[in-house]
Enzyme design. Structure first.
Site, short mmCIF file in Angstrom:
data_model
loop_
_atom_site.label_atom_id
_atom_site.label_comp_id
_atom_site.label_asym_id
_atom_site.label_seq_id
_atom_site.Cartn_x
_atom_site.Cartn_y
_atom_site.Cartn_z
N TRP A 165 40.87 40.23 35.87
CA TRP A 165 39.77 41.01 35.19
C TRP A 165 39.70 40.52 33.78
O TRP A 165 38.84 40.82 33.02
CB TRP A 165 39.85 42.56 35.42
CG TRP A 165 41.12 43.03 35.00
CD1 TRP A 165 42.00 43.55 35.77
CD2 TRP A 165 41.74 43.42 33.84
NE1 TRP A 165 43.34 43.80 35.25
CE2 TRP A 165 42.96 43.77 33.81
CE3 TRP A 165 41.50 43.08 32.59
CZ2 TRP A 165 43.89 44.23 32.84
CZ3 TRP A 165 42.37 43.54 31.39
CH2 TRP A 165 43.62 43.80 31.73
N ASN A 166 40.41 39.86 33.12
CA ASN A 166 40.41 39.71 31.66
C ASN A 166 39.63 38.72 31.30
O ASN A 166 39.07 38.92 30.06
CB ASN A 166 41.89 39.44 31.34
CG ASN A 166 42.60 38.29 31.64
OD1 ASN A 166 42.57 37.87 32.85
ND2 ASN A 166 43.31 37.71 30.77
N LYS A 204 36.83 35.43 45.10
CA LYS A 204 37.28 36.85 45.16
C LYS A 204 37.32 37.55 43.59
O LYS A 204 38.58 37.18 43.29
CB LYS A 204 38.39 37.03 46.14
CG LYS A 204 38.28 38.43 46.57
CD LYS A 204 38.48 39.72 45.84
CE LYS A 204 39.88 40.03 45.58
NZ LYS A 204 39.85 41.29 44.65
N GLY A 260 46.58 35.79 38.19
CA GLY A 260 46.81 37.25 38.38
C GLY A 260 48.18 37.57 37.96
O GLY A 260 48.93 36.62 37.41
N GLY A 261 48.82 38.79 38.44
CA GLY A 261 50.02 39.12 38.04
C GLY A 261 51.15 38.48 38.86
O GLY A 261 50.83 38.23 40.16
N GLU A 278 48.35 30.67 38.64
CA GLU A 278 48.66 30.96 37.22
C GLU A 278 48.91 32.41 36.85
O GLU A 278 48.07 33.30 37.18
CB GLU A 278 46.99 30.65 36.82
CG GLU A 278 46.66 29.33 36.84
CD GLU A 278 47.44 28.26 36.12
OE1 GLU A 278 48.03 28.71 35.09
OE2 GLU A 278 47.26 27.08 36.51
N LEU A 279 50.13 32.89 36.58
CA LEU A 279 50.65 34.06 36.55
C LEU A 279 50.85 34.47 35.17
O LEU A 279 50.15 34.02 34.25
CB LEU A 279 51.96 34.16 37.36
CG LEU A 279 51.61 33.66 38.78
CD1 LEU A 279 53.04 33.75 39.40
CD2 LEU A 279 50.72 34.14 39.58
N CYS A 317 46.88 36.15 29.14
CA CYS A 317 48.05 35.92 29.88
C CYS A 317 48.91 35.00 28.83
O CYS A 317 50.28 34.98 28.95
CB CYS A 317 47.50 34.79 31.15
SG CYS A 317 46.74 33.41 30.43
N GLU A 374 56.02 41.84 31.29
CA GLU A 374 54.43 41.61 30.41
C GLU A 374 53.76 42.95 30.48
O GLU A 374 53.81 43.71 31.42
CB GLU A 374 53.88 40.95 31.43
CG GLU A 374 52.51 40.34 30.80
CD GLU A 374 51.48 39.47 31.80
OE1 GLU A 374 51.46 40.05 33.16
OE2 GLU A 374 51.04 38.43 31.41
P1 NAD Z 1 46.38 41.14 39.72
O1 NAD Z 1 47.62 40.43 40.14
O2 NAD Z 1 46.55 42.98 39.73
O3 NAD Z 1 45.00 41.04 40.36
C1 NAD Z 1 44.60 39.75 40.26
C2 NAD Z 1 43.59 39.55 41.51
O4 NAD Z 1 44.47 39.39 42.79
C3 NAD Z 1 42.76 40.67 41.83
O5 NAD Z 1 41.51 39.89 42.28
C4 NAD Z 1 43.33 41.48 42.81
O6 NAD Z 1 42.52 42.15 43.63
C5 NAD Z 1 43.95 40.24 43.77
N1 NAD Z 1 45.31 40.68 44.49
C6 NAD Z 1 45.84 41.75 44.27
N2 NAD Z 1 46.78 41.96 45.31
C7 NAD Z 1 46.44 40.87 46.12
C8 NAD Z 1 46.79 40.65 47.56
N3 NAD Z 1 48.13 41.03 47.96
N4 NAD Z 1 46.19 39.58 48.26
C9 NAD Z 1 45.23 38.89 47.66
N5 NAD Z 1 44.78 39.22 46.44
C10 NAD Z 1 45.55 40.35 45.58
O7 NAD Z 1 46.18 40.97 38.06
P2 NAD Z 1 45.28 41.65 37.11
O8 NAD Z 1 45.92 42.85 36.49
O9 NAD Z 1 43.81 41.52 37.44
O10 NAD Z 1 45.22 40.58 36.07
C11 NAD Z 1 46.31 40.38 35.02
C12 NAD Z 1 47.29 39.48 35.34
O11 NAD Z 1 46.93 38.18 35.24
C13 NAD Z 1 48.53 39.43 34.16
O12 NAD Z 1 49.77 39.34 34.65
C14 NAD Z 1 48.02 38.02 33.29
O13 NAD Z 1 49.26 37.41 32.88
C15 NAD Z 1 47.52 37.41 34.66
N6 NAD Z 1 46.77 35.98 34.11
C16 NAD Z 1 47.14 34.99 34.12
C17 NAD Z 1 46.49 34.05 33.79
C18 NAD Z 1 47.11 32.50 33.60
O14 NAD Z 1 46.01 31.45 33.55
N7 NAD Z 1 48.20 32.32 33.94
C19 NAD Z 1 45.13 33.85 33.12
C20 NAD Z 1 44.79 35.50 33.07
C21 NAD Z 1 45.65 36.52 33.44
#
Ligand code: NAD
Length: 517
Positions: A176-177, A200, A253-254, A275-276, A309, A410
């Protein structure tokens, strides 16, 4: 609200359909599957909140596995038959550049939609949206420069060459960020490579992508090439990742969701780009330009309220300057102005989601319990006019040891952990003592020290006397738990290509297999 109100997503750009509203004024979104906006199969929607007003502004579809199936099948059909398949790479590139033009022409509108959804500063979002057009120009230009090779074979009577082919149907899952830029980092190279995609977005910020896809349609991409399904990760995300007709997963995501997805993908032998998160060190030596370092540290952790991130969430500062540096840092951030993100005078925007606010508060409690010394912030901010807004004060903990959770985990919020060091070796040791390896900053006027640190730090990106610089032309990604693969640059398109080796016989006769020569 007037049509010129920066907090409104209206008026919609000329030529794009308006999103309908319910009787209570809230927007009601639909999925985008096979070139059409459709209701979710289960007939269920989720509320989505404006983090400044703290109230619901739209409803987004809660898709089911039936919707995932429909989207994947549409993408599969578009991949193997129909208009997309008949386009050559130059024509694909032209479509991408047309989309880039539409993004550039509608950057202000996209910024208003994104601001409504995740509450980032409008001024920052406008710049981001304008720049986002470059992703499509860059990969549009690259589309017809994807070349195979002729192999100098050691076998006689054969012509052997390689082709780079589209990897297939790609599922892209975003956080979401930074919803639209992080989508574009996947979408542009995937389309340039000839793939078809199912997008998604985060369940917290799905509206901006459902608006953005109207521009994709207006650019002329054939039906089924780009599809959008929305819903919680554990439901719809998993249905997409485990779908047997999906070839590739691109995820941002995370680490927890990343691990779950990687495990699921491994079961089906699907390649992933991950990309975590990060716990990036921003390292300040006593020979650094003090003003530049100060601004760089603030930009590193407090831009976007730390919801980035690459946030420089660990400040490693040489003990000879530590006390004075931290004092100036506290003065600098204490003067920052809160306000509505649409207001040009606002410097600190709200936290994007309620669960994220809870997480920040939890980690501030953990840091205190671990014995870190709170030197500023550590509480919510109340902002006149926005009593329900999710604002949090820039927070700094001094006296942190790298083994503490506040230095290892984090937070993804405006919380800085300050750790002192004496020598270059010690700085390297602390910087690398993390499971992450996304980015690092180094502040020094010594060229020897700068280059040595760049060599010794284990991270996908190292910034010397700057922080947060990224570009569509440069690869971005992490070491360790920060990820797998790269986005951006030429490396970015390789994630969406498969190598095929073709063997053509130039012999006059195919040999009898039972006769050894
Ligand atoms: P999140 O991992 O909670 O969710 C990210 C996405 O994954 C969402 O669309 C969510 O619905 C989906 N998701 C969650 N569980 C899933 C599963 N089991 N199967 C499939 N999809 C699933 O992360 P968030 O809170 O939305 O974002 C914050 C995180 O993103 C932070 O850890 C941040 O560091 C990371 N991030 C990384 C980068 C990068 O480029 N490395 C950039 C931006 C954000």
């Amino acid at each position: 609200m007037t049509p010129t109100d920066p907090t409104s997503i209206e008026p919609f750009p000329a030529g794009l359909a308006a999103t309908p509203r319910d009787a209570d004024g809230r927007y009601r979104y639909r999925l985008y599957v096979d070139g059409r906006f459709v209701d979710p199969a289960g007939g269920r929607w989720m509320d989505t909140e404006d983090p400044v007003a703290g109230s619901v502004w739209a409803r987004v579809p809660r898709a089911t596995s039936a919707d995932a199936d429909a989207a994947v099948e549409a993408a599969r059909r578009a991949l193997v038959a129909g208009a997309w398949r008949t386009l050559n790479a130059s024509q694909r590139g032209a479509l991408l550049r047309r989309l880039g033009d539409l993004i550039a022409a509608n950057a202000e509108w996209l910024a208003r939609v994104e601001m409504k959804d995740n509450g980032k500063l409008y001024a920052e979002l406008v710049m981001q949206m304008r720049y986002m057009a470059n992703y499509y120009y860059y990969y549009g230009g690259l589309a017809d420069k994807v070349e195979g090779t002729v192999i100098p074979s050691d076998k006689p009577g054969v012509f052997n060459y390689t082709k780079l082919e589209p990897a297939g149907v790609v599922v892209c899952i975003m956080p979401w960020n930074s919803p639209l830029p992080l989508t574009s980092l996947k979408l542009a190279p995937a389309l340039a490579a000839g793939c078809t995609v199912v997008l998604k977005p985060s369940e917290f910020t799905s509206a901006s992508l459902l608006e953005f896809v109207k521009l994709v349609e207006a650019a002329g991409f054939p039906a089924g090439v780009v599809n959008v399904v929305t819903g919680p990760g554990a439901e719809i995300g998993e249905a997409l990742v485990s779908h047997p007709r999906v070839d590739r997963i691109a995820f941002t995501g995370g680490p927890d969701a990343g691990r779950a997805i990687a495990e699921q993908a491994a079961r089906h032998m699907k390649r992933v780009t991950m990309e975590l998160g990060g716990k990036s060190p921003n390292i300040v030596f006593d020979d650094a330009d003090p003003d530049d370092a100060l601004k760089g540290v603030v930009a590193g952790i407090f831009a976007a309220s730390g919801q980035s991130c690459v946030a420089g969430s660990r400040l490693l500062v040489q003990n000879t300057i530590r006390e004075a540096f931290v004092r100036r840092l506290v003065e600098f951030v204490s003067a920052a102005r809160f306000g509505h993100p649409a207001d040009a005078a606002t410097q600190i925007a709200p936290i994007s989601t309620r669960p994220q606010m809870d997480k920040i508060e939890r980690y501030v409690g953990i840091a205190k319990a671990e014995g870190a010394r709170l030197v500023c912030g550590g509480a919510r901010a109340s902002v006149p006019g926005w009593p329900d807004g999710l604002f949090y004060r820039p927070t700094i903990f001094d006296g942190v040891h790298n083994a503490m959770r506040i230095a290892q985990e984090e937070v993804f919020g405006p919380v800085l952990a300050v750790i002192g060091f004496d020598t270059e070796d010690e700085a390297v040791e602390i910087a690398n003592d993390t499971r992450y390896g996304l980015a690092a900053g180094v502040w020094t006027t010594s060229i020897r020290r700068a280059l040595t640190m760049a060599d010794r730090i284990r991270a996908g990106t190292v910034w010397i006397n700057n922080y947060r610089m990224t570009s569509t032309t440069s690869p971005f990604g992490g070491f360790g738990m920060s990820g797998v693969g790269r986005e951006g640059g030429i490396a970015g398109i390789r994630e969406y290509l498969e190598v095929k080796s073709v063997w053509v016989s130039t012999a006059t006769e195919f040999p009898n297999p039972f006769v050894r020569r």
